[in-house]
Design a protein around this motif. Structure first.
Motif, PDB file in Angstrom:
ATOM      1  N   GLU A  51       0.810  -1.264   0.022  1.00 57.40           N
ATOM      2  CA  GLU A  51       0.045   0.043  -0.047  1.00 57.40           C
ATOM      3  C   GLU A  51       0.770   1.309   0.160  1.00 57.40           C
ATOM      4  O   GLU A  51       0.530   2.125  -0.808  1.00 57.40           O
ATOM      5  CB  GLU A  51      -1.008  -0.061   1.212  1.00 57.40           C
ATOM      6  N   TYR A  76      -6.761  -6.531  -3.784  1.00 54.99           N
ATOM      7  CA  TYR A  76      -5.677  -5.594  -3.399  1.00 54.99           C
ATOM      8  C   TYR A  76      -6.070  -5.348  -1.880  1.00 54.99           C
ATOM      9  O   TYR A  76      -4.903  -5.273  -1.027  1.00 54.99           O
ATOM     10  CB  TYR A  76      -5.588  -4.490  -4.045  1.00 54.99           C
ATOM     11  N   LYS A  80      -2.650  -5.601   0.547  1.00 58.68           N
ATOM     12  CA  LYS A  80      -2.041  -4.306   0.665  1.00 58.68           C
ATOM     13  C   LYS A  80      -1.180  -3.941   1.886  1.00 58.68           C
ATOM     14  O   LYS A  80      -0.152  -3.324   1.861  1.00 58.68           O
ATOM     15  CB  LYS A  80      -3.165  -3.078   0.161  1.00 58.68           C
TER      16      LYS A  80
END
Length: 113
Positions: A51, A76, A80
């Motif tokens: 992230e 994701y 992340k």
């Protein structure tokens, strides 16, 4: 193909319970800076979360070069917070030590933030 690989990786992560990976504690705050002169934020490194790497425009360019579409992956949100090294075992060989080393080299070559 990359999206399929990351979908499989994310599914494996969920099944293995790895989505709750631990993160390192935040570094101690530097109080040595003079008032009004806060230290500049450092760029994310290979040890940063995915992230963080995607959030910085310069490091996102590096990520897109080596792992295109990663930030758009449907899972994701589930990986992340992990580092590339943490996700690598679940990537079916797509995130290798060589890929991580190449990303690391490109990150280190970026100008300071």
């Amino acid at each position: 193909m990359t999206k399929t690989v990351f979908a499989a990786a994310a599914a494996t992560l969920l099944l293995a319970g790895a989505a709750s990976a631990q993160t390192a504690p935040a570094p101690a705050e530097d109080h040595s800076a003079h008032a009004g002169h806060a230290p500049a934020a450092a760029r994310p490194t290979i040890e940063s979360s995915i992230e963080a790497l995607v959030a910085d425009p310069a490091t996102k360019t590096v990520m897109d070069k080596h792992l295109p579409g990663l930030a758009d992956h449907p899972a994701y949100g589930q990986f992340k917070g992990m580092t590339l090294r943490q996700v690598a075992p679940f990537s079916q060989g797509h995130i290798t030590d060589a890929v991580i080393a190449a990303i690391d080299a490109d990150l280190k070559a970026l100008p300071a933030a």
